[in-house]
Motif scaffolding. Structure first.
Motif, PDB file in Angstrom:
ATOM      1  N   VAL A  91       8.979 -48.991  38.247  1.00 41.92           N
ATOM      2  CA  VAL A  91       8.122 -49.129  37.415  1.00 41.92           C
ATOM      3  C   VAL A  91       7.188 -50.185  37.480  1.00 41.92           C
ATOM      4  N   TYR A  92       5.591 -49.797  37.254  1.00 38.62           N
ATOM      5  CA  TYR A  92       4.636 -50.728  37.172  1.00 38.62           C
ATOM      6  C   TYR A  92       4.322 -50.783  35.782  1.00 38.62           C
ATOM      7  N   GLU A  93       4.350 -51.980  34.968  1.00 40.63           N
ATOM      8  CA  GLU A  93       4.267 -52.068  33.687  1.00 40.63           C
ATOM      9  C   GLU A  93       3.000 -52.960  33.395  1.00 40.63           C
ATOM     10  N   LEU A  94       2.231 -52.588  32.477  1.00 45.48           N
ATOM     11  CA  LEU A  94       0.967 -53.308  32.128  1.00 45.48           C
ATOM     12  C   LEU A  94       1.185 -54.008  30.601  1.00 45.48           C
ATOM     13  N   LEU A  95       0.569 -55.343  30.717  1.00 51.61           N
ATOM     14  CA  LEU A  95       0.772 -55.996  29.352  1.00 51.61           C
ATOM     15  C   LEU A  95      -0.842 -56.455  29.217  1.00 51.61           C
ATOM     16  N   TRP A 100       3.219 -56.070  36.072  1.00 54.50           N
ATOM     17  CA  TRP A 100       4.316 -56.370  36.344  1.00 54.50           C
ATOM     18  C   TRP A 100       4.897 -55.288  37.639  1.00 54.50           C
ATOM     19  N   LEU A 101       5.221 -55.846  38.783  1.00 58.47           N
ATOM     20  CA  LEU A 101       5.264 -55.005  39.722  1.00 58.47           C
ATOM     21  C   LEU A 101       6.889 -54.488  39.765  1.00 58.47           C
ATOM     22  N   VAL A 151      15.606 -51.022  33.278  1.00 60.31           N
ATOM     23  CA  VAL A 151      14.761 -49.971  33.307  1.00 60.31           C
ATOM     24  C   VAL A 151      13.238 -50.113  33.847  1.00 60.31           C
ATOM     25  N   ARG A 152      13.000 -51.525  33.210  1.00 58.96           N
ATOM     26  CA  ARG A 152      11.606 -52.031  33.622  1.00 58.96           C
ATOM     27  C   ARG A 152      11.353 -53.098  33.942  1.00 58.96           C
ATOM     28  N   PRO A 153      10.480 -53.763  34.773  1.00 55.72           N
ATOM     29  CA  PRO A 153      10.463 -55.117  35.228  1.00 55.72           C
ATOM     30  C   PRO A 153      10.554 -56.205  34.015  1.00 55.72           C
ATOM     31  N   THR A 154       9.966 -55.776  33.029  1.00 50.99           N
ATOM     32  CA  THR A 154       9.993 -56.723  31.982  1.00 50.99           C
ATOM     33  C   THR A 154      11.384 -56.777  30.937  1.00 50.99           C
ATOM     34  N   GLY A 155      12.340 -56.031  31.559  1.00 52.63           N
ATOM     35  CA  GLY A 155      13.526 -55.635  30.836  1.00 52.63           C
ATOM     36  C   GLY A 155      14.601 -56.234  31.497  1.00 52.63           C
TER      37      GLY A 155
END
Length: 390
Positions: A88-92, A143-144, A186-190
């Motif tokens: 997952v690529y996560e956008l903040l 976040w990669l 599940v996600r890079p910020t997790g």
């Protein structure tokens, strides 16, 4: 009408949490160990783990409404195990989650856990696009994926995008195992370190390497040379399930690891974190093994392969490691008042195991990652916490 996108240079200043960027034929490969360390540690597991960019993110200031990233992923598949989800690529946007996506295609590294065999199937790069962003100046983070190798091929936006200086937030340098790397998050910020860093208001550099928190001198030297305001080392589970050393070697190697960090950070607050609860290895040494009866099912699990009687001959278990860590910290604090110890069971212990057991008997669930991160932030970064005591 589609916006006109322009290439954003992949400058080193865009990347946070990466130790080094390797130029490639297509773009850049973020690494979490420098090239000299990778040459000293040519272990396939470590080289795979350090190139999976857990905690690595692109940070920019921009008024763009559309941003896209093209990447060449290398995802991992295990023979006999269910397919893993795409990274997952996560956008903040200004610190608030604003979108996520995945890149199809790329390469697939297939690993046979029963033989150690590896095979790569090659594919093409893919692109993930984030649209509908506010047309105002804002800080954007991408976040990669924490769990797949990621070669960044291109970054495009419909407005100029400039790197953001690091600012005045403290830098938290952390080292640990696959649990710190992100395991089942599940996600890079997790991942639990990302959750803790967000809650604690610090900039994370995550040297959590799946299967590879083994007191390697090159990792200690890397930590010695990196800038950091606070440092933590979470150690134990890999030493047991790799069956790498016995008590005598462990104590000496741990002292040496800490000595090397102290060569570059003599007074930086340094926290040693012992293992979280893992019942299969609490009193049974390694090696850790995949339970062959679970291969080919949707419930692949691990088990301990050692003999508890061998603890009398110096074999390591998690209980032994916690005891030895306590003695190491006690002896060192005579000369090092900035060294601290946290029992990992304060992050995940027996009561937690009753309500949320380790799904594969080794790694915590995504919910447990969040719980651990919140607890670490309170214990370490909150007022009166470990890193607030100096």
């Amino acid at each position: 009408m589609n916006p006109t996108l322009h290439d954003v240079p992949l400058a080193e200043e865009l990347f946070r949490g990466a130790v080094e960027l390797e130029p490639t034929a297509r773009g850049v490969q973020p690494h979490r160990l420098p090239a000299w360390a990778r040459r000293q540690l040519p272990d396939p597991q470590l080289l795979m783990a350090e190139a999976q960019p857990s905690g690595v993110r692109l940070v920019m200031r921009t008024a763009a409404t559309t941003i896209e990233i093209t990447a060449q992923p290398t995802r991992v598949a295990y023979v006999g195990a269910p397919p893993r989800p795409l990274g997952v690529y996560e956008l903040l946007v200004d610190g608030v989650p604003a979108g996520h996506g995945s890149v199809a295609g790329g390469d697939v590294l297939t690993i046979d856990m029963s033989t150690g065999g590896r095979e790569v199937t090659h594919g093409e790069p893919g692109t993930v696009t984030f649209e509908g962003l506010p047309a105002t100046e804002k800080t954007v983070e991408i976040w990669l994926p924490h769990n797949e190798l990621t070669e960044v091929v291109a970054l495009r936006a419909d407005a100029p995008a400039d790197p953001v200086p690091a600012g005045d937030r403290r830098v938290w340098l952390h080292h640990g195992s696959s649990i710190s790397h992100g395991s089942a998050a599940v996600r890079p910020t997790g991942t639990w370190p990302a959750v803790a860093a967000t809650a604690g208001g610090v900039d994370l550099v995550n040297l959590g390497f799946g299967g590879s928190a083994l007191l390697d001198p090159a990792t200690a030297r890397t930590m010695r040379d990196l800038p950091a305001d606070v440092i933590s080392v979470k150690m134990g589970i890999n030493l047991v399930n790799a069956d790498l050393m016995r008590v005598r070697g462990f104590v000496a190697a741990l002292h040496g690891f800490l000595d090397t960090i102290r060569d570059g950070h003599p007074e930086t607050p340094l926290l040693l974190v012992s293992p979280i609860l893992c019942p299969i290895h609490e009193d049974t040494p390694g090696p850790g093994l995949v339970d062959p009866a679970t291969l080919g099912t949707d419930d692949v699990r691990f088990k301990a392969g050692g003999d508890p009687a061998d603890v009398a001959f110096g074999k390591l278990t998690l209980r032994v490691i916690r005891e030895q860590m306590g003695q190491v910290v006690e002896s060192r604090r005579v000369d090092d008042p900035h060294l601290y110890l946290l029992d990992g069971r304060e992050l995940y212990g027996e009561a937690d195991f009753e309500t949320d057991p380790l799904p594969d008997a080794l790694h915590p669930s995504a919910d447990t990652h969040r719980l651990m991160g919140e607890r670490f932030a309170k214990l370490a970064f909150a007022a009166g916490g470990i890193f607030g005591s100096d």
